[in-house]
Enzyme design. Structure first.
Site, mmCIF file in Angstrom:
data_model
loop_
_atom_site.group_PDB
_atom_site.id
_atom_site.type_symbol
_atom_site.label_atom_id
_atom_site.label_comp_id
_atom_site.label_asym_id
_atom_site.label_seq_id
_atom_site.Cartn_x
_atom_site.Cartn_y
_atom_site.Cartn_z
ATOM 1 N N ASP A 169 0.839 -1.202 0.000
ATOM 2 C CA ASP A 169 0.000 0.000 0.000
ATOM 3 C C ASP A 169 0.875 1.254 0.000
ATOM 4 O O ASP A 169 1.073 1.886 1.036
ATOM 5 C CB ASP A 169 -0.907 -0.044 1.236
ATOM 6 C CG ASP A 169 -1.795 1.179 1.360
ATOM 7 O OD1 ASP A 169 -2.067 1.829 0.336
ATOM 8 O OD2 ASP A 169 -2.222 1.488 2.498
ATOM 9 N N ASP A 204 2.750 9.881 -9.498
ATOM 10 C CA ASP A 204 3.860 10.631 -10.082
ATOM 11 C C ASP A 204 3.623 10.670 -11.587
ATOM 12 O O ASP A 204 2.552 10.310 -12.066
ATOM 13 C CB ASP A 204 5.189 9.953 -9.730
ATOM 14 C CG ASP A 204 6.354 10.936 -9.651
ATOM 15 O OD1 ASP A 204 6.527 11.716 -10.617
ATOM 16 O OD2 ASP A 204 7.091 10.924 -8.647
ATOM 17 N N ARG A 235 -5.661 -0.878 13.360
ATOM 18 C CA ARG A 235 -5.587 -0.670 14.799
ATOM 19 C C ARG A 235 -6.606 -1.455 15.617
ATOM 20 O O ARG A 235 -6.268 -1.882 16.727
ATOM 21 C CB ARG A 235 -5.699 0.836 15.088
ATOM 22 C CG ARG A 235 -4.426 1.584 14.732
ATOM 23 C CD ARG A 235 -4.604 3.080 14.653
ATOM 24 N NE ARG A 235 -5.336 3.466 13.449
ATOM 25 C CZ ARG A 235 -5.472 4.718 13.032
ATOM 26 N NH1 ARG A 235 -4.921 5.705 13.735
ATOM 27 N NH2 ARG A 235 -6.124 4.991 11.932
#
Length: 239
Positions: A65, A70, A216
C-alpha cells in the site's frame, strides 16, 4: 462473496508497526488461511522489500500500500518493480490520471499476471470539507464515482480502494468483477480514530466490498488474537 475471493483474502490486516521485527512477531501469530497482510509507507521505508519476501515465506499474500502518484513513466517503473516482488495487490492514486494508470497497469500485466493493480479514489480520512480545501467541489461520493470509472472502465485496473460507504454504488457502476477493497472498518461502538467514512464488516460486505482492511482495531487490541477472531467470525456471518 461478491466478487468471489478466497476466504484468506477477505480480511486484510494492516501491519502498522514501526519496524520489521515487530511486524514479523505479530504476523507470526496470525494464520495465512484467515487473512492477508498490508504493508504501508512507514513499515516499507524502515524494513524495505526484504520484508515482503519474509511475509511471503510465512504464507501470506501481501498488499503493498504505497499509493504511487507521479508522472506516468515513474509510476509504471515503480509498479513493475513491485510486481517483480510477487505482491498480491499494488495501488496508485486515481487522481494521477488516465495515462498514469494505463501505463502502470500495462507494466504490471507484463511483469506478473498474479498481481492486481488498484486505484485509490478518495481517502477514508477525507470528507467534503477536505475535498473543497484542495479545489474539488464534488461530494466524496461523486468524486469516487468519477475516479472509479476512470480507473476501472477506462484504464482497465482490477479494482479500487474505497470507503465501504461508496461500495454499493460502485458495485452497480463497475460490475461484479471489480475488486473493492475497503479500509475504515470498525466494530459497533469502536472509535473512528482518524477515519471519517467508516462501516462495520457485515455492512461493508453487504454493500459490495470484496475485502476489508483492518489495522488498529486488531493490532492495538488488548488481545489481538481475539480481535482477529471476531473479525473473521463477523465476515463468516456476512456470507
Amino acid at each position: 462473496m461478491n466478487p468471489a475471493l478466497e476466504p484468506a483474502t477477505r480480511l486484510i490486516v494492516a501491519l502498522d508497526f514501526p519496524d520489521a521485527d515487530a511486524a514479523l512477531r505479530f504476523a507470526g501469530q496470525l494464520d495465512p488461511r484467515q487473512c492477508a497482510l498490508k504493508v504501508g509507507f512507514e513499515l516499507f521505508v524502515v524494513a524495505g522489500p526484504d520484508l515482503l519476501q519474509r511475509l511471503h515465506d510465512l504464507g501470506f499474500r501481501v498488499f503493498l500500500d504505497l499509493k504511487f502518484h507521479d508522472i506516468p513513466n515513474t509510476v509504471a517503473a515503480a509498479c513493475r518493480a513491485a510486481a517483480r516482488k510477487g505482491v498480491w495487490l499494488i495501488n496508485v492514486h486515481a487522481s494521477g490520471g488516465l495515462e498514469m494508470m494505463r501505463v502502470a497497469h500495462e507494466a504490471v500485466r507484463e511483469t506478473n499476471d498474479t498481481t492486481a493493480l488498484l486505484a485509490v479514489t478518495v481517502l477514508t480520512s477525507s470528507d467534503s470539507e477536505t475535498l473543497r480545501e484542495t479545489g474539488v467541489s464534488r461530494s466524496p461520493a461523486d468524486q469516487v464515482s468519477l475516479l472509479g470509472e476512470l480507473a476501472v472502465k477506462q484504464a482497465g485496473l482490477e479494482g479500487l480502494v474505497c470507503s465501504a460507504q461508496e461500495a454499493s454504488a460502485l458495485r452497480r457502476e463497475l460490475g461484479d468483477e471489480a475488486l473493492l477493497v475497503t479500509p475504515g472498518i470498525r466494530l459497533e461502538g469502536a472509535g473512528d480514530d482518524d477515519q471519517k467514512r467508516v462501516m462495520t464488516p457485515e455492512r461493508a460486505i453487504a454493500a459490495g466490498a470484496s475485502a476489508i482492511v483492518v489495522g488498529r482495531p486488531i493490532t492495538r487490541a488488548a488481545d489481538p488474537a481475539a480481535a482477529m477472531e471476531t473479525f473473521v467470525s463477523r465476515l463468516g456471518s456476512a456470507g
